[in-house]
Design an enzyme around this catalytic site. Structure first.
Site, PDB file in Angstrom:
ATOM      1  N   ALA A   1      -6.591 -16.211  -8.569  1.00  0.00           N
ATOM      2  CA  ALA A   1      -6.905 -17.399  -7.761  1.00  0.00           C
ATOM      3  C   ALA A   1      -6.786 -16.847  -6.379  1.00  0.00           C
ATOM      4  O   ALA A   1      -5.824 -15.976  -6.251  1.00  0.00           O
ATOM      5  CB  ALA A   1      -5.850 -18.629  -7.936  1.00  0.00           C
ATOM      6  N   PHE A   2      -7.193 -17.440  -5.390  1.00  0.00           N
ATOM      7  CA  PHE A   2      -6.871 -16.920  -3.917  1.00  0.00           C
ATOM      8  C   PHE A   2      -6.825 -18.050  -3.043  1.00  0.00           C
ATOM      9  O   PHE A   2      -7.096 -18.950  -3.417  1.00  0.00           O
ATOM     10  CB  PHE A   2      -8.409 -15.790  -3.597  1.00  0.00           C
ATOM     11  CG  PHE A   2      -9.552 -16.621  -3.350  1.00  0.00           C
ATOM     12  CD1 PHE A   2     -10.354 -16.806  -4.641  1.00  0.00           C
ATOM     13  CD2 PHE A   2      -9.916 -16.972  -2.265  1.00  0.00           C
ATOM     14  CE1 PHE A   2     -11.699 -17.369  -4.355  1.00  0.00           C
ATOM     15  CE2 PHE A   2     -11.211 -17.471  -1.967  1.00  0.00           C
ATOM     16  CZ  PHE A   2     -12.004 -17.835  -3.049  1.00  0.00           C
TER      17      PHE A   2
ATOM     18  N   GLY B   1      -8.270 -25.750  -8.033  1.00  0.00           N
ATOM     19  CA  GLY B   1      -7.957 -24.443  -8.038  1.00  0.00           C
ATOM     20  C   GLY B   1      -8.778 -23.480  -7.390  1.00  0.00           C
ATOM     21  O   GLY B   1      -9.970 -23.634  -7.821  1.00  0.00           O
ATOM     22  N   LYS B   2      -8.350 -22.413  -6.673  1.00  0.00           N
ATOM     23  CA  LYS B   2      -9.265 -21.559  -5.772  1.00  0.00           C
ATOM     24  C   LYS B   2      -9.320 -20.373  -7.095  1.00  0.00           C
ATOM     25  O   LYS B   2      -8.985 -19.332  -6.621  1.00  0.00           O
ATOM     26  CB  LYS B   2      -8.830 -21.232  -4.556  1.00  0.00           C
ATOM     27  CG  LYS B   2      -9.322 -22.174  -3.472  1.00  0.00           C
ATOM     28  CD  LYS B   2      -8.752 -21.607  -2.270  1.00  0.00           C
ATOM     29  CE  LYS B   2      -9.682 -20.505  -1.476  1.00  0.00           C
ATOM     30  NZ  LYS B   2     -11.127 -20.947  -1.302  1.00  0.00           N
ATOM     31  N   ILE B   3      -9.776 -20.835  -7.941  1.00  0.00           N
ATOM     32  CA  ILE B   3      -9.931 -19.785  -9.344  1.00  0.00           C
ATOM     33  C   ILE B   3     -11.130 -18.796  -9.126  1.00  0.00           C
ATOM     34  O   ILE B   3     -12.196 -19.204  -8.818  1.00  0.00           O
ATOM     35  CB  ILE B   3      -9.970 -20.469 -10.579  1.00  0.00           C
ATOM     36  CG1 ILE B   3      -8.678 -21.329 -10.698  1.00  0.00           C
ATOM     37  CG2 ILE B   3     -10.108 -19.455 -11.720  1.00  0.00           C
ATOM     38  CD1 ILE B   3      -8.600 -22.419 -11.793  1.00  0.00           C
TER      39      ILE B   3
END
Ligand code: PMP
Length: 307
Positions: A34-35, A156-158
């Protein structure tokens, strides 16, 4: 694009060239990372670099990590301190973008989240505009659908989910548009490929709720507060139908990279009179002042990098 000189990697700041992972890295093979994405804004008069809401960005990053069953000793505060050290080492004196990444670092075969070593990296680089047409973007409705919370959570920034954003962006740009609007599985507007979306209808600013498969954007939250407090606008979170954006008065996208980007055409239909609206223009100005540390009402959103 200029590459960073340094990276935070495996617990320390190292030359960027030394921050390398193997082709068997779990996250690279399975999208199990994730970012985050933050900006630092240069204030020339004060000779200061201001990080925009770093604690909120790192809190969201750690929440994404939690969804991926990652465990770190870090806190939003400790990650902000590391970022400040990194930025000082780079000695940036212009606007920058900061990219933290939490990732499954083991090398090996096996799709799962548990029992894999987790790691964290952070880099920064000079950055200017993301959407080149940020005062008059022409967008299309993507034929792709947004990832659903029960497929890969958009909140989620997955990294794996960004294949969805990449399909959306490439098809839009190759068809001649600046960006795309994306519908979720139930047919309501979710967001752009990497931006939240707002429309103004009859004096009310409207954006999809966080339960409509959108990223819980920090810029989204900031613009909602700025619109309410600085412009006195009513702000409403509700689902948006596809055809509402054809008949709304103003339309814009928000994001750390996109900032406040005016949309003036959707699938060849003018938004309003086809020019950037006054509320959008005002919000762009207020946002720019705020992120550069020039809005006394929101100074707590600015974290100075240099002592
Ligand atoms: N939606 C998506 C899918 C994004 O990738 C981004 C960029 N981080 C945003 C919205 C905007 O979020 P933020 O304002 O926190 O950058």
């Amino acid at each position: 694009m200029a590459l960073p000189n340094f990276a935070y990697f495996e617990g320390q700041i190292v030359p960027y060239a030394e921050a390398k992972v193997s082709v068997l890295t779990h996250a690279l093979n399975y999208g199990t990372a994730a970012f985050g994405g933050l900006r630092g804004y240069w204030n020339a008069e004060e000779e200061q670099l201001y990080l925009f809401r770093p604690l909120d960005h790192f809190k969201r990053l750690l929440n994404s990590a939690k969804m991926l069953c990652m465990e770190f000793d870090h806190t939003p505060q400790s990650l902000t301190e590391i970022t400040i050290d990194l930025l000082r080492k780079e000695n940036h004196r212009q606007d920058v973008y900061i990219r933290p990444l939490v990732y499954k670092a083991d090398e090996g075969i096996g799709v799962k989240l548990h029992g894999v070593r987790d790691a964290i990296s952070i880099v920064s680089l000079p950055f200017d505009r993301y959407v080149s047409n940020d005062t008059n973007a022409h967008v299309t409705f993507s034929s792709w659908r947004r990832v659903d919370d029960n497929v890969i959570p958009a909140r989620g920034k997955i990294t794996g989910a960004y294949a969805n954003s990449a399909f959306i962006k490439t098809d839009a740009v190759r068809a001649g548009f600046d960006e795309a609007l994306v519908l979720n599985q139930d047919g309501h507007l979710s967001e752009g490929s990497a931006e939240n979306i707002f429309m103004l209808r009859n004096g009310v600013l409207i954006t999809p709720p966080i339960t409509d498969n959108v990223l819980e954007g920090i810029t989204r939250r900031s613009v909602m507060e700025l619109a309410a407090q600085e412009l006195g606008l009513p702000v409403v979170e509700r689902s948006i139908d596809r055809t509402e954006v054809f008949i709304c008065d103003e339309l814009f996208m928000t994001g750390t990279a996109a900032q406040v980007t005016a949309i003036t055409r959707v699938d060849y239909r003018n938004v309003g009179d086809g020019k950037m609206g006054t509320v959008t223009a005002q919000l762009r100005e207020i946002f720019d002042q705020t992120v550069r540390g020039k809005n006394p009402n929101f100074k707590d959103w600015n974290t100075p990098v240099y002592a």
